[in-house]
Design a protein around this motif. Structure first.
Motif, PDB file in Angstrom:
ATOM      1  N   PHE A   1      -2.525  -1.258 -10.575  1.00  0.00           N
ATOM      2  CA  PHE A   1      -1.277  -1.022  -9.843  1.00  0.00           C
ATOM      3  C   PHE A   1      -0.183  -1.962 -10.338  1.00  0.00           C
ATOM      4  CE2 PHE A   1      -4.781  -0.317  -6.759  1.00  0.00           C
ATOM      5  CZ  PHE A   1      -4.591   1.041  -6.517  1.00  0.00           C
ATOM      6  N   LYS A   2       1.044  -1.482 -10.274  1.00  0.00           N
ATOM      7  CA  LYS A   2       2.224  -2.321 -10.483  1.00  0.00           C
ATOM      8  C   LYS A   2       2.869  -2.579  -9.131  1.00  0.00           C
ATOM      9  CE  LYS A   2       2.472  -2.797 -15.020  1.00  0.00           C
ATOM     10  NZ  LYS A   2       2.524  -4.128 -15.687  1.00  0.00           N
ATOM     11  N   GLY A   3       3.506  -3.744  -8.980  1.00  0.00           N
ATOM     12  CA  GLY A   3       4.133  -4.034  -7.701  1.00  0.00           C
ATOM     13  C   GLY A   3       4.957  -5.296  -7.738  1.00  0.00           C
ATOM     14  N   GLU A   4       5.201  -5.858  -6.545  1.00  0.00           N
ATOM     15  CA  GLU A   4       5.995  -7.077  -6.414  1.00  0.00           C
ATOM     16  C   GLU A   4       5.446  -7.946  -5.284  1.00  0.00           C
ATOM     17  OE1 GLU A   4      10.515  -5.668  -7.766  1.00  0.00           O
ATOM     18  OE2 GLU A   4      10.030  -5.983  -5.633  1.00  0.00           O
ATOM     19  N   ILE A   5       5.518  -9.240  -5.482  1.00  0.00           N
ATOM     20  CA  ILE A   5       5.272 -10.206  -4.415  1.00  0.00           C
ATOM     21  C   ILE A   5       6.519 -11.066  -4.293  1.00  0.00           C
ATOM     22  CG2 ILE A   5       3.967 -12.239  -3.679  1.00  0.00           C
ATOM     23  CD1 ILE A   5       1.503 -11.078  -4.981  1.00  0.00           C
ATOM     24  N   GLY A   6       7.177 -11.010  -3.146  1.00  0.00           N
ATOM     25  CA  GLY A   6       8.399 -11.783  -2.955  1.00  0.00           C
ATOM     26  C   GLY A   6       9.449 -11.486  -4.005  1.00  0.00           C
ATOM     27  N   GLY A   7       9.506 -10.250  -4.483  1.00  0.00           N
ATOM     28  CA  GLY A   7      10.486  -9.858  -5.489  1.00  0.00           C
ATOM     29  C   GLY A   7      10.071 -10.128  -6.919  1.00  0.00           C
ATOM     30  N   ASN A   8       8.904 -10.736  -7.127  1.00  0.00           N
ATOM     31  CA  ASN A   8       8.406 -11.024  -8.475  1.00  0.00           C
ATOM     32  C   ASN A   8       7.413  -9.943  -8.912  1.00  0.00           C
ATOM     33  OD1 ASN A   8       9.660 -13.729  -8.828  1.00  0.00           O
ATOM     34  ND2 ASN A   8       8.353 -14.258  -7.099  1.00  0.00           N
ATOM     35  N   ALA A   9       7.611  -9.409 -10.110  1.00  0.00           N
ATOM     36  CA  ALA A   9       6.780  -8.316 -10.613  1.00  0.00           C
ATOM     37  C   ALA A   9       5.340  -8.764 -10.822  1.00  0.00           C
ATOM     38  CB  ALA A   9       7.351  -7.791 -11.924  1.00  0.00           C
ATOM     39  N   ILE A  10       4.394  -7.932 -10.370  1.00  0.00           N
ATOM     40  CA  ILE A  10       2.974  -8.237 -10.543  1.00  0.00           C
ATOM     41  C   ILE A  10       2.237  -7.019 -11.092  1.00  0.00           C
ATOM     42  CG2 ILE A  10       2.948  -9.882  -8.642  1.00  0.00           C
ATOM     43  CD1 ILE A  10       1.368  -7.664  -7.047  1.00  0.00           C
ATOM     44  N   THR A  11       1.060  -7.277 -11.638  1.00  0.00           N
ATOM     45  CA  THR A  11       0.097  -6.240 -12.014  1.00  0.00           C
ATOM     46  C   THR A  11      -1.216  -6.579 -11.317  1.00  0.00           C
ATOM     47  OG1 THR A  11       1.120  -5.866 -14.172  1.00  0.00           O
ATOM     48  CG2 THR A  11      -1.172  -5.152 -13.908  1.00  0.00           C
ATOM     49  N   MET A  12      -1.857  -5.552 -10.734  1.00  0.00           N
ATOM     50  CA  MET A  12      -3.098  -5.769  -9.996  1.00  0.00           C
ATOM     51  C   MET A  12      -4.141  -4.756 -10.435  1.00  0.00           C
ATOM     52  SD  MET A  12      -3.754  -5.529  -5.847  1.00  0.00           S
ATOM     53  CE  MET A  12      -2.650  -6.884  -5.478  1.00  0.00           C
ATOM     54  N   GLU A  13      -5.348  -5.235 -10.695  1.00  0.00           N
ATOM     55  CA  GLU A  13      -6.459  -4.339 -11.014  1.00  0.00           C
ATOM     56  C   GLU A  13      -7.572  -4.548  -9.985  1.00  0.00           C
ATOM     57  OE1 GLU A  13      -9.882  -4.339 -14.260  1.00  0.00           O
ATOM     58  OE2 GLU A  13      -7.993  -3.611 -15.129  1.00  0.00           O
ATOM     59  N   LEU A  14      -8.022  -3.437  -9.365  1.00  0.00           N
ATOM     60  CA  LEU A  14      -9.087  -3.495  -8.376  1.00  0.00           C
ATOM     61  C   LEU A  14     -10.212  -2.560  -8.771  1.00  0.00           C
ATOM     62  CD1 LEU A  14      -6.963  -3.478  -5.085  1.00  0.00           C
ATOM     63  CD2 LEU A  14      -7.986  -5.453  -6.236  1.00  0.00           C
ATOM     64  N   ASN A  15     -11.447  -3.020  -8.564  1.00  0.00           N
ATOM     65  CA  ASN A  15     -12.634  -2.257  -8.932  1.00  0.00           C
ATOM     66  C   ASN A  15     -13.517  -2.009  -7.713  1.00  0.00           C
ATOM     67  OD1 ASN A  15     -12.377  -2.481 -12.042  1.00  0.00           O
ATOM     68  ND2 ASN A  15     -12.225  -4.593 -11.333  1.00  0.00           N
ATOM     69  N   PHE A  16     -14.080  -0.826  -7.635  1.00  0.00           N
ATOM     70  CA  PHE A  16     -15.063  -0.488  -6.607  1.00  0.00           C
ATOM     71  C   PHE A  16     -16.262  -1.420  -6.756  1.00  0.00           C
ATOM     72  CE2 PHE A  16     -18.945   1.870  -5.580  1.00  0.00           C
ATOM     73  CZ  PHE A  16     -18.677   2.348  -4.306  1.00  0.00           C
ATOM     74  N   ASP A  17     -16.724  -1.995  -5.611  1.00  0.00           N
ATOM     75  CA  ASP A  17     -17.789  -2.996  -5.687  1.00  0.00           C
ATOM     76  C   ASP A  17     -18.906  -2.719  -4.673  1.00  0.00           C
ATOM     77  OD1 ASP A  17     -18.943  -5.268  -6.845  1.00  0.00           O
ATOM     78  OD2 ASP A  17     -18.084  -6.599  -5.323  1.00  0.00           O
ATOM     79  N   GLY A  18     -19.102  -1.433  -4.326  1.00  0.00           N
ATOM     80  CA  GLY A  18     -20.205  -1.073  -3.446  1.00  0.00           C
ATOM     81  C   GLY A  18     -19.755  -0.679  -2.046  1.00  0.00           C
ATOM     82  N   ILE A  19     -20.410   0.345  -1.482  1.00  0.00           N
ATOM     83  CA  ILE A  19     -20.077   0.833  -0.144  1.00  0.00           C
ATOM     84  C   ILE A  19     -20.552  -0.174   0.906  1.00  0.00           C
ATOM     85  CG2 ILE A  19     -20.485   2.683   1.531  1.00  0.00           C
ATOM     86  CD1 ILE A  19     -20.844   4.588  -0.803  1.00  0.00           C
ATOM     87  N   VAL A  20     -19.737  -0.377   1.931  1.00  0.00           N
ATOM     88  CA  VAL A  20     -20.101  -1.295   3.010  1.00  0.00           C
ATOM     89  C   VAL A  20     -21.277  -0.744   3.799  1.00  0.00           C
ATOM     90  CG1 VAL A  20     -19.332  -2.324   5.182  1.00  0.00           C
ATOM     91  CG2 VAL A  20     -17.791  -2.286   3.206  1.00  0.00           C
ATOM     92  N   ASP A  21     -21.163   0.500   4.292  1.00  0.00           N
ATOM     93  CA  ASP A  21     -22.215   1.090   5.117  1.00  0.00           C
ATOM     94  C   ASP A  21     -22.498   2.508   4.636  1.00  0.00           C
ATOM     95  OD1 ASP A  21     -24.019   1.725   7.053  1.00  0.00           O
ATOM     96  OD2 ASP A  21     -22.633   1.639   8.731  1.00  0.00           O
ATOM     97  N   CYS A  22     -21.768   3.486   5.155  1.00  0.00           N
ATOM     98  CA  CYS A  22     -22.033   4.867   4.734  1.00  0.00           C
ATOM     99  C   CYS A  22     -20.766   5.686   4.587  1.00  0.00           C
ATOM    100  CB  CYS A  22     -22.993   5.547   5.704  1.00  0.00           C
ATOM    101  SG  CYS A  22     -22.437   5.518   7.412  1.00  0.00           S
ATOM    102  N   HIS A  23     -19.610   5.030   4.539  1.00  0.00           N
ATOM    103  CA  HIS A  23     -18.350   5.734   4.339  1.00  0.00           C
ATOM    104  C   HIS A  23     -17.832   5.416   2.942  1.00  0.00           C
ATOM    105  CE1 HIS A  23     -14.463   7.501   4.883  1.00  0.00           C
ATOM    106  NE2 HIS A  23     -14.645   7.722   6.179  1.00  0.00           N
ATOM    107  N   GLN A  24     -17.602   6.471   2.154  1.00  0.00           N
ATOM    108  CA  GLN A  24     -17.161   6.282   0.779  1.00  0.00           C
ATOM    109  C   GLN A  24     -15.856   5.490   0.701  1.00  0.00           C
ATOM    110  OE1 GLN A  24     -18.787   7.537  -2.329  1.00  0.00           O
ATOM    111  NE2 GLN A  24     -17.449   5.810  -2.784  1.00  0.00           N
TER     112      GLN A  24
END
Length: 295
Positions: free
Chosen positions: A33-56
């Protein structure tokens, strides 16, 4: 002149039929994702790391973000909860604290307490993003560091990390994703396609889950099954689509009998009368990419 037009139409039909259409399934378990924190440009990468219980769509995530100006990756761990994101940076305790979250967030009730559980570990940074599935506005929230709070925004209307993409490859270098066009459930299979005076049609068969919450109603069912017709213009611009269910836990639809003609190009599904619907027949014409509902 008339003969020339007929010849051109004939050649166009040959060219259209000669172009192959394909469907490719790609499951994403990571998003950038692209975005901003406090007006400063950021890039964020998030990865799936396993289901908590039984909801995808209640699962752990891990990844990083950086300020585009510096490009130094700052690790994140946390939970994706039905479009909302709870993300934490625990400094040099990142891996240990991530394991703690996995061990202590085990069900729906504990997911709701993610932030209070994480704060026991005294995170260095917290990012909380609130969203829904309406796709009407960008995802936004707050960034917490020490005693300061800054606004944070991701330039996307879809926060889902785990995505079931079905790419339909079309003539004229066109490609559509049923995830964006129809629904995010995937499970499509290309059956046939045809071009005629009304335009172009694509026939898909689909099998998709009834409920991403496998512990909820219809979560353990065989899923939703049926056919869908996608209609396009002569130039392969999308017009609309229509679904025809043959099995559905959500709608309580089940066919009684299926018949095939000799060459298996026409399928007929017979449905019994119910409290909400009279008896009817679905006729699937594979050769002509049509589905007809009749009494």
């Amino acid at each position: 002149m008339k003969k020339v037009l007929i010849l051109l139409l004939f050649l166009k039909l040959i060219f259209t039929y000669g172009q192959k259409i394909a469907l490719k399934s790609v499951t994403d378990s990571s998003q950038t994702f692209k975005g901003e924190i406090g007006g400063n440009a950021i890039t964020m990468e998030l990865n799936f790391d396993g289901i908590v219980d039984c909801h995808q769509y209640q699962h752990f995530v891990k990844g990083w973000y950086y300020y585009d100006k510096y490009k130094k990756k700052i690790p994140l761990t946390g939970v994706y909860d039905l479009a909302n994101l709870y993300l934490y940076n625990f400094g040099n305790q990142q891996n240990k604290s991530s394991n703690f979250l996995h061990e202590n967030i085990l069900n729906l009730q504990l997911v709701a307490k993610t932030d209070s559980i994480a704060k026991v570990l005294k995170p260095k940074e917290i990012i909380i993003l609130k969203s829904d599935y309406s796709n009407k506005k960008n995802i936004s929230g707050n960034f917490y560091i020490e005693n300061k709070i800054y606004p944070v925004e991701l330039f996307t209307k879809d926060s889902r990390i785990y995505r079931l993409n079905n790419y339909l490859i079309l003539p004229n270098n066109k490609k559509i994703n049923t995830y964006n066009l129809i629904d995010p459930l995937g499970g499509n299979e290309l059956i046939s396609y045809i071009s005629d005076r009304s335009g172009n049609r694509v026939l898909l068969y689909f099998e998709e889950v009834s409920n991403f919450n496998f512990c909820g109603m219809c979560g353990a069912s065989d899923g939703e099954k049926g056919y869908r017709i996608l209609s396009f213009t002569n130039n392969w611009n999308f017009k609309n689509y229509k679904d025809f269910l043959i099995e559905s836990c959500r709608e309580n639809i089940y066919y009684n009998k299926i018949t095939k003609n000799k060459n298996s190009k026409i399928l007929k599904f017979n449905f019994d009368k119910t409290k909400n619907s009279p008896a009817y027949i679905l006729t699937v014409d594979v050769k002509n990419a049509t589905v007809l509902k009749s009494k």
